[in-house]
Motif scaffolding. Structure first.
Motif, PDB file in Angstrom:
ATOM      1  N   LYS A 189       0.819  -1.210   0.000  1.00  0.00           N
ATOM      2  CA  LYS A 189       0.000   0.000   0.000  1.00  0.00           C
ATOM      3  C   LYS A 189       0.858   1.268   0.000  1.00  0.00           C
ATOM      4  CE  LYS A 189      -3.841  -2.228   2.497  1.00  0.00           C
ATOM      5  NZ  LYS A 189      -4.984  -1.975   1.602  1.00  0.00           N
ATOM      6  N   LEU A 190       1.945   1.247   0.755  1.00  0.00           N
ATOM      7  CA  LEU A 190       2.810   2.428   0.836  1.00  0.00           C
ATOM      8  C   LEU A 190       3.609   2.631  -0.446  1.00  0.00           C
ATOM      9  CD1 LEU A 190       4.056   2.021   4.516  1.00  0.00           C
ATOM     10  CD2 LEU A 190       2.506   3.785   3.641  1.00  0.00           C
ATOM     11  N   LEU A 191       4.108   1.545  -1.010  1.00  0.00           N
ATOM     12  CA  LEU A 191       4.841   1.661  -2.270  1.00  0.00           C
ATOM     13  C   LEU A 191       3.932   2.190  -3.375  1.00  0.00           C
ATOM     14  CD1 LEU A 191       6.892  -1.635  -2.007  1.00  0.00           C
ATOM     15  CD2 LEU A 191       7.868   0.671  -2.105  1.00  0.00           C
ATOM     16  N   LYS A 192       2.685   1.738  -3.372  1.00  0.00           N
ATOM     17  CA  LYS A 192       1.710   2.227  -4.346  1.00  0.00           C
ATOM     18  C   LYS A 192       1.385   3.699  -4.090  1.00  0.00           C
ATOM     19  CE  LYS A 192      -1.562   1.451  -7.527  1.00  0.00           C
ATOM     20  NZ  LYS A 192      -1.289   0.947  -8.897  1.00  0.00           N
ATOM     21  N   HIS A 193       1.175   4.042  -2.839  1.00  0.00           N
ATOM     22  CA  HIS A 193       0.799   5.411  -2.471  1.00  0.00           C
ATOM     23  C   HIS A 193       1.882   6.415  -2.843  1.00  0.00           C
ATOM     24  CE1 HIS A 193      -1.085   8.608  -0.085  1.00  0.00           C
ATOM     25  NE2 HIS A 193       0.116   8.869   0.402  1.00  0.00           N
ATOM     26  N   TYR A 194       3.127   6.090  -2.523  1.00  0.00           N
ATOM     27  CA  TYR A 194       4.221   7.027  -2.771  1.00  0.00           C
ATOM     28  C   TYR A 194       4.820   6.884  -4.169  1.00  0.00           C
ATOM     29  CZ  TYR A 194       4.112   8.535   2.095  1.00  0.00           C
ATOM     30  OH  TYR A 194       3.725   9.068   3.303  1.00  0.00           O
ATOM     31  N   GLY A 195       4.539   5.779  -4.840  1.00  0.00           N
ATOM     32  CA  GLY A 195       4.928   5.612  -6.235  1.00  0.00           C
ATOM     33  C   GLY A 195       6.412   5.721  -6.520  1.00  0.00           C
ATOM     34  N   GLU A 224      -0.632  -7.327  -6.958  1.00  0.00           N
ATOM     35  CA  GLU A 224      -1.514  -6.161  -7.024  1.00  0.00           C
ATOM     36  C   GLU A 224      -2.780  -6.325  -6.183  1.00  0.00           C
ATOM     37  OE1 GLU A 224      -1.432  -3.103  -8.364  1.00  0.00           O
ATOM     38  OE2 GLU A 224       0.661  -3.385  -8.949  1.00  0.00           O
ATOM     39  N   ASP A 225      -3.251  -7.566  -6.018  1.00  0.00           N
ATOM     40  CA  ASP A 225      -4.523  -7.746  -5.317  1.00  0.00           C
ATOM     41  C   ASP A 225      -4.441  -7.422  -3.826  1.00  0.00           C
ATOM     42  OD1 ASP A 225      -2.974  -9.919  -4.666  1.00  0.00           O
ATOM     43  OD2 ASP A 225      -4.508 -11.423  -5.058  1.00  0.00           O
ATOM     44  N   ILE A 257      -3.283  -4.739  -2.605  1.00  0.00           N
ATOM     45  CA  ILE A 257      -3.448  -3.294  -2.428  1.00  0.00           C
ATOM     46  C   ILE A 257      -4.781  -2.979  -1.751  1.00  0.00           C
ATOM     47  CG2 ILE A 257      -3.718  -1.087  -3.625  1.00  0.00           C
ATOM     48  CD1 ILE A 257      -0.877  -2.016  -3.677  1.00  0.00           C
ATOM     49  N   ASN A 258      -5.810  -3.724  -2.115  1.00  0.00           N
ATOM     50  CA  ASN A 258      -7.149  -3.442  -1.591  1.00  0.00           C
ATOM     51  C   ASN A 258      -7.538  -4.320  -0.413  1.00  0.00           C
ATOM     52  OD1 ASN A 258      -7.701  -1.422  -3.578  1.00  0.00           O
ATOM     53  ND2 ASN A 258      -8.046  -3.061  -5.067  1.00  0.00           N
ATOM     54  N   GLU A 259      -6.608  -5.146   0.064  1.00  0.00           N
ATOM     55  CA  GLU A 259      -6.917  -5.998   1.211  1.00  0.00           C
ATOM     56  C   GLU A 259      -7.009  -5.147   2.483  1.00  0.00           C
ATOM     57  OE1 GLU A 259      -5.135 -10.044   3.297  1.00  0.00           O
ATOM     58  OE2 GLU A 259      -4.669  -9.612   1.190  1.00  0.00           O
ATOM     59  N   THR A 260      -7.922  -5.509   3.363  1.00  0.00           N
ATOM     60  CA  THR A 260      -8.198  -4.716   4.563  1.00  0.00           C
ATOM     61  C   THR A 260      -7.156  -4.957   5.653  1.00  0.00           C
ATOM     62  OG1 THR A 260     -10.570  -4.819   4.099  1.00  0.00           O
ATOM     63  CG2 THR A 260      -9.922  -4.214   6.338  1.00  0.00           C
ATOM     64  N   LEU A 261      -6.702  -3.874   6.257  1.00  0.00           N
ATOM     65  CA  LEU A 261      -5.803  -3.961   7.406  1.00  0.00           C
ATOM     66  C   LEU A 261      -6.586  -4.393   8.643  1.00  0.00           C
ATOM     67  CD1 LEU A 261      -3.870  -0.613   6.828  1.00  0.00           C
ATOM     68  CD2 LEU A 261      -2.980  -2.911   6.397  1.00  0.00           C
ATOM     69  N   ASN A 262      -5.916  -5.075   9.558  1.00  0.00           N
ATOM     70  CA  ASN A 262      -6.579  -5.591  10.757  1.00  0.00           C
ATOM     71  C   ASN A 262      -6.234  -4.831  12.033  1.00  0.00           C
ATOM     72  OD1 ASN A 262      -7.964  -8.225   9.848  1.00  0.00           O
ATOM     73  ND2 ASN A 262      -5.915  -8.419   8.978  1.00  0.00           N
ATOM     74  N   VAL A 263      -5.019  -4.342  12.134  1.00  0.00           N
ATOM     75  CA  VAL A 263      -4.552  -3.703  13.365  1.00  0.00           C
ATOM     76  C   VAL A 263      -4.435  -2.187  13.196  1.00  0.00           C
ATOM     77  CG1 VAL A 263      -2.688  -3.603  15.081  1.00  0.00           C
ATOM     78  CG2 VAL A 263      -3.307  -5.797  14.018  1.00  0.00           C
ATOM     79  N   PHE A 264      -3.942  -1.765  12.058  1.00  0.00           N
ATOM     80  CA  PHE A 264      -3.695  -0.349  11.808  1.00  0.00           C
ATOM     81  C   PHE A 264      -4.701   0.213  10.811  1.00  0.00           C
ATOM     82  CE2 PHE A 264       0.469  -2.345  12.683  1.00  0.00           C
ATOM     83  CZ  PHE A 264       0.799  -1.667  13.838  1.00  0.00           C
ATOM     84  N   MET A 265      -4.732   1.536  10.714  1.00  0.00           N
ATOM     85  CA  MET A 265      -5.461   2.229   9.662  1.00  0.00           C
ATOM     86  C   MET A 265      -4.439   2.856   8.725  1.00  0.00           C
ATOM     87  SD  MET A 265      -8.512   4.118  11.807  1.00  0.00           S
ATOM     88  CE  MET A 265      -7.334   4.993  12.841  1.00  0.00           C
ATOM     89  N   PHE A 266      -4.742   2.869   7.445  1.00  0.00           N
ATOM     90  CA  PHE A 266      -3.772   3.376   6.476  1.00  0.00           C
ATOM     91  C   PHE A 266      -3.435   4.848   6.737  1.00  0.00           C
ATOM     92  CE2 PHE A 266      -2.570   4.983   2.188  1.00  0.00           C
ATOM     93  CZ  PHE A 266      -1.403   4.242   2.058  1.00  0.00           C
ATOM     94  N   ASP A 267      -4.453   5.671   6.985  1.00  0.00           N
ATOM     95  CA  ASP A 267      -4.200   7.092   7.253  1.00  0.00           C
ATOM     96  C   ASP A 267      -3.344   7.281   8.507  1.00  0.00           C
ATOM     97  OD1 ASP A 267      -5.489   8.023   5.034  1.00  0.00           O
ATOM     98  OD2 ASP A 267      -7.351   8.549   6.058  1.00  0.00           O
ATOM     99  N   GLN A 268      -3.507   6.390   9.460  1.00  0.00           N
ATOM    100  CA  GLN A 268      -2.704   6.427  10.679  1.00  0.00           C
ATOM    101  C   GLN A 268      -1.221   6.240  10.348  1.00  0.00           C
ATOM    102  OE1 GLN A 268      -3.204   2.866  13.050  1.00  0.00           O
ATOM    103  NE2 GLN A 268      -3.171   4.039  14.960  1.00  0.00           N
ATOM    104  N   ILE A 269      -0.929   5.292   9.471  1.00  0.00           N
ATOM    105  CA  ILE A 269       0.457   5.019   9.095  1.00  0.00           C
ATOM    106  C   ILE A 269       1.022   6.148   8.236  1.00  0.00           C
ATOM    107  CG2 ILE A 269       1.985   3.417   7.891  1.00  0.00           C
ATOM    108  CD1 ILE A 269       0.871   2.413  10.597  1.00  0.00           C
ATOM    109  N   ILE A 270       0.209   6.697   7.346  1.00  0.00           N
ATOM    110  CA  ILE A 270       0.656   7.857   6.568  1.00  0.00           C
ATOM    111  C   ILE A 270       0.980   9.013   7.513  1.00  0.00           C
ATOM    112  CG2 ILE A 270      -0.032   9.619   4.885  1.00  0.00           C
ATOM    113  CD1 ILE A 270       0.619   6.923   3.638  1.00  0.00           C
TER     114      ILE A 270
END
Length: 202
Positions: A120-126, A167-168, A170-183
């Protein structure tokens, strides 16, 4: 502590704003503390987990290697320690330590999230295509008491492997963290890293 890919993203983002002469050395410094295990010495830990006084003495690292602060590798290492201190104080001590100790199953979800976050991070930051070649060779770097250049060289295949994903996921749900939290953690680490680096270079 933050993952290898998180640290790579942090160092790369800082290099966008801070005048780094040797970006490859800076990036390698940004992941170097994780190249050895156990991490007590490489992370300059102080205090105890049991009484919540645990911290990372990143200023102690800088004092020890003050004569080498012209090295981008040293500055990248410094940034790593700052980011891990934020993780320790913002994630691990306030809540994550408690939950991991209370739920044996949570550690599996925790590390699974890290694998998902790599993608997710590699995709986000490209920036995967830019960074990958920089991890495939080792420039001349400082031989530190805590981490040797051979440790870093042996560690690089693990980091490269972290950058490979389907690639699949990328859309899998996180269980412990939130993506915005990590960003938020990454960008705060970037901000604090820049503040501290500018103070070093005054």
């Amino acid at each position: 502590m933050g993952s290898r890919i998180m640290h790579l993203m942090i160092a790369n983002r800082i290099a966008e704003y801070f005048p780094v002469e040797d970006k490859q050395a800076f990036l390698l410094g940004g992941i170097a503390p994780d190249a050895v295990s156990p991490k007590e010495l490489s992370h300059f830990f102080k205090g105890e987990l049991q009484d919540y006084s645990r911290r990372i003495d990143y200023n102690g690292f800088l004092d020890k290697y003050r004569s080498q602060t012209e090295s981008d590798y040293i500055l990248g290492y410094f940034v790593h320690l700052i980011a891990d201190d934020l993780w320790l104080k913002g994630f691990y001590l306030p809540w994550l330590k408690n939950r991991l100790e209370a739920d044996n199953e949570l550690s599996n979800l925790y590390y699974h999230d890290f694998r998902l976050l790599n993608a997710k991070l590699l995709k986000h930051y490209g920036c995967a295509n830019e960074l990958n070649p920089m991890l495939r060779s080792l420039p001349t770097i400082c031989e530190l008491q805590e981490v040797k250049s051979q440790d870093v060289e042996s560690f690089l295949p693990d980091v490269i492997n972290d950058m490979e994903y389907e690639e699949d996921v990328i859309n899998e749900t996180l269980n412990v963290f939130m993506f915005d939290q990590i960003i938020g953690y990454i960008e705060t680490s970037v901000d604090k890293g820049l503040v501290r680096l500018k103070a070093v270079k005054r």
